[in-house]
Design an enzyme around this catalytic site. Structure first.
Site, PDB file in Angstrom:
ATOM      1  CE  LYS A  17       0.612   1.109   4.626  1.00  0.00           C
ATOM      2  NZ  LYS A  17       1.423   2.193   5.122  1.00  0.00           N
ATOM      3  CG  ASP A 150      -1.514   0.138   8.187  1.00  0.00           C
ATOM      4  OD1 ASP A 150      -2.323   1.037   8.474  1.00  0.00           O
ATOM      5  OD2 ASP A 150      -0.312   0.332   7.931  1.00  0.00           O
TER       6      ASP A 150
END
Ligand code: C5P
Length: 305
Positions: A17, A150
């Site tokens: 990401k 996350d």
């Protein structure tokens, strides 16, 4: 991310990401920080495979293809997020953990690219299938939040704004595919150390501007990358640069190369530049590779599922 069947095995590709925007809103009583962040999954993948073994053999982890020092991974495999995720799922569902997880790492470690979190989310998806548990994504997201801030993002399968400590995930549809150059210096940083540094040295600075998130998203949806890039920012960048000055140097270097925007990702040390096209990204990456000792990637965002 989806689990695919390969003979008697299952596999998942676990994306990295990038944080295009990260604001720290303040400290919390639980020791974490409240955040507002725009995250995109990007096309740099770890590959996780689950291979069956006799049901009483327990669960094993085999890690391959690691770039960089192996010492950055937990010394004991049992502390690896893959096995922690597998055992958490097995305990919650009341099934015996079984099989071998084979993890082929390509995402650099301690880079702010979410590799470990993505591997944990991939394990939940994979074991949920392989062990025939059948939990919904919502149920898996509850477990994901226990594993790391996350991890829930990676179950959302697309761009998202994440709030709270990161576990409150609002999917953002209709973003165009974006093209990046990502630069990973040889130095790495641990997330906890960067937040500690921010708290000690920057939390007292009341220099918060109005949130740039909405204008950045509006501009991205219109395809105006340069307007969007002006709002992109990472509040942890200065703290990371204090711990690892090369981060500041890389960010400054990227800001001079004609990208629409550039910043550090997550808690660093990887930094990105937003290019106007895949070709533009490749051209700039070539120039950077010639004069930079770390790793340089050309990466585009994953399309939403
Ligand atoms: O949740 P995760 O394990 O990724 O967090 C690693 C460390 O980063 C935490 O132990 C905490 O010190 C810091 N952190 C934080 N606030 C967040 C996320 C992480 O302070 N929102």
């Amino acid at each position: 991310m989806y689990a695919n069947r390969v003979g008697s095995a299952w596999e998942v590709f676990a994306p990295a990401k990038l944080n295009l925007y990260l604001e720290v809103l303040g400290s919390r009583a639980d020791g974490f920080h409240n955040l507002e962040s725009l995250l995109l999954p990007v096309r740099l993948y770890d590959h996780l495979q689950w291979i069956p073994s006799p049901s009483d053999a327990g669960c094993a982890l085999d890690i391959r293809g690691l770039d960089g020092p192996r010492s950055q991974l937990p010394k004991d495999n049992r502390d690896n997020l893959v096995l922690r995720a597998a055992h958490l799922l097995a305990r919650t569902a009341g099934v015996p953990p079984q099989g071998t997880f084979q993890l082929h790492k390509r995402i650099p470690i301690e880079a702010g690219l979410g590799g470990g979190s993505s591997d944990a989310a991939a394990t939940l998806v994979l074991a949920n299938q392989a062990w025939g548990i059948g939990y919904s994504i919502e149920k898996l997201a509850q477990l994901a939040a226990e594993l790391g801030s996350d991890v829930p993002f990676f179950l959302a399968r697309g761009p998202a704004v994440c709030r709270g400590r990161g576990e409150i995930v609002e999917p953002i549809p209709r973003l165009p595919r974006l093209h990046f150059v990502v630069v990973k210096p040889t130095e790495s940083l641990a997330t906890a150390a960067v937040f500690r540094e921010w708290k000690q040295n920057f939390s007292f600075l009341d220099e918060k501007k109005p949130s740039g998130l909405s204008p950045a998203l509006q501009a991205l949806r219109k395809g105006d990358l340069w307007a969007a890039g002006r709002w992109m920012n990472n509040r942890l960048q200065q703290a990371a640069s204090r711990l690892s000055p090369v981060v500041g140097q890389v960010c400054e270097f990227l800001s001079e190369l004609g990208f629409a925007g550039s910043a550090m990702s997550g808690s660093g040390t990887a930094c990105w530049g937003l290019a106007r096209s895949a070709r533009h990204a490749r051209n700039i990456a070539r120039r950077i590779s010639n004069c930079f000792a770390g790793q340089v990637y050309c990466i585009s965002s994953c399309s939403a599922a």
